[in-house]
Design an enzyme around this catalytic site. Structure first.
Site, short mmCIF file in Angstrom:
data_model
loop_
_atom_site.label_atom_id
_atom_site.label_comp_id
_atom_site.label_asym_id
_atom_site.label_seq_id
_atom_site.Cartn_x
_atom_site.Cartn_y
_atom_site.Cartn_z
N MET A 78 -7.33 4.30 5.31
CA MET A 78 -6.86 3.34 6.44
C MET A 78 -5.39 3.59 6.71
SD MET A 78 -8.43 -0.31 4.90
CE MET A 78 -8.03 -1.27 6.61
N HIS A 79 -5.28 2.94 8.07
CA HIS A 79 -3.70 2.93 8.74
C HIS A 79 -3.22 4.32 9.43
CE1 HIS A 79 -4.16 -0.77 6.61
NE2 HIS A 79 -3.99 -0.24 5.44
N ASP A 237 -11.71 2.12 4.03
CA ASP A 237 -12.30 2.51 2.69
C ASP A 237 -12.63 1.36 1.84
OD1 ASP A 237 -9.60 1.98 2.40
OD2 ASP A 237 -9.23 3.99 1.53
#
Length: 491
Positions: A78-79, A237
């Site tokens: 992520m991110h 995830d």
């Protein structure tokens, strides 16, 4: 019929070929490099992800009839900030979830814009790993690159774009950007404006099981698949792993010991942690969840064994750490190798060993590493308890969950029952399940989880060990406050 689940991780992509009954027909892992240009920075090339997926999928389906593959679902780290120009070329290496360069931007967002304002707009406050602070950093430090941005994407969404030609993002992954109005499932116009971004630069939003398109002819040829294969939006995830462990009902909990560590609590209703220690995100099943994230979990064990002990025999190093030693260690470890997110939100924090003496052994130190990660998860667990969220049991997944010793430590540190799923494949299995739902093999994520997720092992806490760990945790929790100012001074 087969479905491909993609787990786009930080060090490698793992690909699964799963039939509609949940049996894993094949799996392939392809590694790619991770770069640390400066201390605390973490970057990767999106092209490396795509090349690994292409090579991995071809190998994955080679022994099978590729026409039997019906859909693909991806769970991804992520991110990470993936910036594309007007020709959809990558502008710069992706700035990853565990990158700590944005301390000034996080301070600006939390203390000048204000945590209350951020929470009202996005249900969350700023953390160094989130995407919005990265955009502010890029605007201030790389203005020429920032001016080129035509599309902003997350890691798995770049892979999905290469598959379909569609700029897409799902709600669970978008929740971690600090750009999404989580409650209303739309981009926050105020946050986009704050970051100097137009909504046209953002991808289209989908539910995780929503079909975004089918394979582009050139992508299908590269993968060795039919152009008719569907691609669903996928999930971050942790949300994908929660689907893969069946953590989709209200109040269900999943703990993951991957590169990072998480405690994930599913909820049918939207809610915000008033302490701002747990993230409030959308879930891949169309609902919501609260999540605490520690930045270094299984990566701590990998670091200690690989770099310090110079061994890959992880299981062998754990031999000799017997039950009587659990909860009796005189060595403590703070697992803040990349700073820390939940619940302390401190990019300056660093890993430490405390309590070393002349009779300290390598086993004592390894045990402290495993316990330190469990204690850090307990810190997030305590926030959930303060919110009156009862957690009597949890699923456990991730690479660390394969260690019987680590499972026992976590169960006793938290003093809860742990259930180990039969398919210990986390995000990849969840991605395949989302693909099944998108293809119509199951009517909902919940129905798919009920049919496919089975428990292989149960770990119950031992009252004596749990009592010893309770005393140890009370010592552990005093270490970070005592060292907080020192960490800042060392920075």
């Amino acid at each position: 019929m087969y479905y491909i689940g993609i787990d786009l991780g930080t060090s490698a992509v793992k690909l699964l070929l799963v039939d509609q009954n949940g049996s894993i027909a094949n799996s392939v892992t392809k590694e790619y490099p991770l770069s640390f240009p400066r201390p605390g920075w973490s970057e990767q090339s999106p092209l490396d992800w795509w090349n690994a997926v292409v090579n991995g999928v071809r190998e994955l389906v080679a022994p099978f009839d590729a026409n039997d593959v019906k859909a693909i679902g991806c769970g991804g780290q992520m991110h990470g900030l993936v910036a594309l120009d007007s020709n959809d070329n990558v502008i710069r290496p992706a700035i990853l979830w565990n990158d700590g360069r944005t301390d000034k931007e996080v301070d600006y967002l939390n203390n000048e814009i204000g945590k209350d304002v951020l929470s009202m707009r996005t249900a969350n406050i700023a953390f160094a790993g989130f995407t919005a602070p990265k955009l502010l950093w890029m605007q201030r430090n790389e203005p020429e690159n920032f001016a080129k941005i035509a599309k902003i994407m997350l890691p798995k969404d770049y892979v999905n774009y290469r598959l379909t030609g569609v700029h897409s993002c799902d709600y669970s992954d978008a929740s971690g950007m600090l750009l999404l109005d989580v409650a209303h499932k739309c981009w926050s116009k105020e946050m986009l404006a704050l970051c100097g971004i137009r909504e046209s630069q953002m991808p289209k939003l989908f539910e995780s099981y929503g079909v975004t398109g089918t394979l582009l002819p050139e992508s299908a040829k590269a993968l060795g698949l039919s152009p008719a294969v569907k691609v669903v939006a996928g999930a971050g995830d942790n949300a994908a792993a929660a689907v893969g462990t069946g953590t989709v009902r209200d109040g269900a909990c999943n703990i993951s010991l991957g590169t990072s560590g998480t405690i994930f609590i599913a909820s049918d209703k939207f809610g915000v942690d008033p302490y701002n220690a747990l993230h409030s995100f959308d879930h891949a099943n169309g609902r919501f969840h609260l999540m605490g994230c520690i930045l270094s979990a299984a990566s701590c064990n990998k670091w200690f064994c690989d770099e310090i002990l110079q061994t890959k025999d992880y299981a062998g190093e754990q031999v000799g750490i017997t039950d009587e030693k659990l909860g009796s260690n005189r060595v403590f470890f703070l697992p803040y190798l990349m700073g820390e997110r939940s619940p302390i939100n401190d990019t300056n924090a660093r890993g430490t060993f405390t309590g070393l003496s002349m009779d300290t052994t390598r086993q004592d130190m390894l045990q402290a590493v495993l316990e330190g990660v469990a204690f850090a998860v307990r810190d997030c667990f305590e926030v959930a308890k303060a919110l009156n969220i009862p957690i009597a049991s949890s699923k456990l997944c991730g690479g660390g969950a394969k260690s019987p010793l680590w499972r026992k430590i976590v169960a006793n540190v938290l003093n809860i029952r742990l259930e180990i799923p039969e398919a210990e494949e986390g995000p990849g299995f969840g991605g395949a399940m989302l693909a099944m739902v998108g293809d119509g093999a199951y009517p909902s994520v919940e129905a798919c989880a009920d049919a496919l997720v089975r428990t292989a092992k149960v770990v119950e806490p031992d009252p004596d060990i749990a009592a010893r760990y309770e005393a140890q945790y009370q010592k552990y929790r005093r270490l970070y406050p005592a060292l907080k100012d020192t960490f800042a001074a060392l920075r």
